[in-house]
Scaffold this motif. Structure first.
Motif, mmCIF file in Angstrom:
data_model
loop_
_atom_site.group_PDB
_atom_site.id
_atom_site.type_symbol
_atom_site.label_atom_id
_atom_site.label_comp_id
_atom_site.label_asym_id
_atom_site.label_seq_id
_atom_site.Cartn_x
_atom_site.Cartn_y
_atom_site.Cartn_z
ATOM 1 N N LEU A 5 1.523 11.029 15.150
ATOM 2 C CA LEU A 5 0.750 11.594 14.057
ATOM 3 C C LEU A 5 1.297 11.084 12.733
ATOM 4 N N GLN A 6 0.396 10.803 11.828
ATOM 5 C CA GLN A 6 0.789 10.395 10.474
ATOM 6 C C GLN A 6 0.073 11.311 9.491
ATOM 7 N N PHE A 7 0.774 11.783 8.495
ATOM 8 C CA PHE A 7 0.184 12.616 7.444
ATOM 9 C C PHE A 7 0.292 11.846 6.144
ATOM 10 N N ALA A 8 -0.834 11.595 5.507
ATOM 11 C CA ALA A 8 -0.832 10.793 4.286
ATOM 12 C C ALA A 8 -1.929 11.290 3.356
ATOM 13 N N GLY A 9 -1.892 10.845 2.129
ATOM 14 C CA GLY A 9 -2.914 11.229 1.159
ATOM 15 C C GLY A 9 -3.407 10.020 0.390
ATOM 16 N N TRP A 10 -4.554 10.186 -0.227
ATOM 17 C CA TRP A 10 -5.136 9.105 -1.023
ATOM 18 C C TRP A 10 -6.009 9.721 -2.096
ATOM 19 N N GLY A 11 -5.945 9.167 -3.274
ATOM 20 C CA GLY A 11 -6.834 9.564 -4.359
ATOM 21 C C GLY A 11 -7.715 8.386 -4.726
ATOM 22 N N PRO A 12 -8.956 8.616 -5.069
ATOM 23 C CA PRO A 12 -9.866 7.505 -5.363
ATOM 24 C C PRO A 12 -9.467 6.752 -6.624
ATOM 25 N N ASP A 13 -9.668 5.443 -6.583
ATOM 26 C CA ASP A 13 -9.393 4.584 -7.727
ATOM 27 C C ASP A 13 -10.610 4.426 -8.620
ATOM 28 N N TYR A 14 -11.792 4.631 -8.066
ATOM 29 C CA TYR A 14 -13.039 4.446 -8.802
ATOM 30 C C TYR A 14 -14.113 5.347 -8.192
ATOM 31 N N LEU A 18 -16.467 3.924 -1.448
ATOM 32 C CA LEU A 18 -15.732 2.759 -0.943
ATOM 33 C C LEU A 18 -14.242 2.843 -1.268
ATOM 34 N N SER A 19 -13.886 3.608 -2.275
ATOM 35 C CA SER A 19 -12.480 3.788 -2.613
ATOM 36 C C SER A 19 -11.714 4.435 -1.454
ATOM 37 N N PHE A 20 -12.446 5.103 -0.561
ATOM 38 C CA PHE A 20 -11.856 5.670 0.648
ATOM 39 C C PHE A 20 -12.205 4.841 1.882
ATOM 40 N N THR A 21 -13.487 4.524 2.052
ATOM 41 C CA THR A 21 -13.920 3.915 3.304
ATOM 42 C C THR A 21 -13.378 2.504 3.515
ATOM 43 N N ASP A 22 -13.105 1.773 2.438
ATOM 44 C CA ASP A 22 -12.594 0.413 2.638
ATOM 45 C C ASP A 22 -11.103 0.386 2.998
ATOM 46 N N TYR A 100 -11.346 10.366 -11.033
ATOM 47 C CA TYR A 100 -10.713 9.347 -10.201
ATOM 48 C C TYR A 100 -9.801 8.503 -11.078
ATOM 49 N N GLY A 101 -8.925 7.752 -10.416
ATOM 50 C CA GLY A 101 -7.904 7.020 -11.172
ATOM 51 C C GLY A 101 -6.827 7.994 -11.608
ATOM 52 N N PRO A 102 -6.323 7.846 -12.835
ATOM 53 C CA PRO A 102 -5.306 8.794 -13.304
ATOM 54 C C PRO A 102 -5.926 10.183 -13.485
#
Length: 114
Positions: A5-14, A18-22, A100-102
Motif C-alpha cells: 500500500l502507498q499513501f500519497a497526495g497531489w494538488g492540481p497544478d492547473y 488532466l492535472s490528476f489523470t495524466d 490550484y497551484g499555490p
C-alpha cells in the motif's frame, strides 16, 4: 515498488482534470507506482491531444479513463479531498486565494482601518 500500500497526495497544478489523470500514464514522470493500462493511456493521450479543444469530449475521455483506473484496475482508492476554512480579519484586503497551484499569494495584502 515492493509494497502492499502507498499513501500519497497531489494538488492540481492547473484548472483541468488532466492535472490528476495524466499522473498515471505508463512510465509517466509522476507514476511512481508503475501503473500501466494501454486503454487508460490511449484515453488520456487523446484528452491531451485531439480532444483538447473539445471540452465535453475531453471530459468524457477522462471519465472513461478514471473508471478504468478506479473501478476496473483498482489502481487508486481516493481517501479524501483537501479543503480549507479561512478566517480572515475584514481589515485584511488583497489576499489572493487560488483553487490550484499555490494556495495563497500575500503579495497584494494591505491592512485597512483599525
Amino acid at each position: 515498488m515492493d509494497y502492499d500500500l502507498q499513501f500519497a497526495g497531489w494538488g492540481p497544478d492547473y484548472g483541468n482534470a488532466l492535472s490528476f489523470t495524466d499522473l498515471w500514464i505508463t512510465d509517466g514522470g509522476s507514476n511512481r507506482m508503475g501503473y500501466s493500462n494501454p486503454e487508460y493511456d490511449k484515453l488520456i493521450k487523446a484528452a491531451q491531444g485531439e480532444l483538447a479543444t473539445d471540452e465535453k469530449a475531453q471530459w468524457e475521455a477522462q471519465q472513461d479513463a478514471e473508471k478504468i483506473m478506479l473501478a476496473e484496475d483498482y489502481g487508486l482508492a481516493p481517501v479524501y479531498q483537501r479543503a480549507a476554512n479561512i478566517l480572515l480579519n475584514p481589515n485584511v484586503k488583497g489576499l489572493a486565494i487560488y483553487n490550484y497551484g499555490p494556495d495563497y499569494s500575500f503579495q497584494w495584502i494591505t491592512i485597512e482601518g483599525e
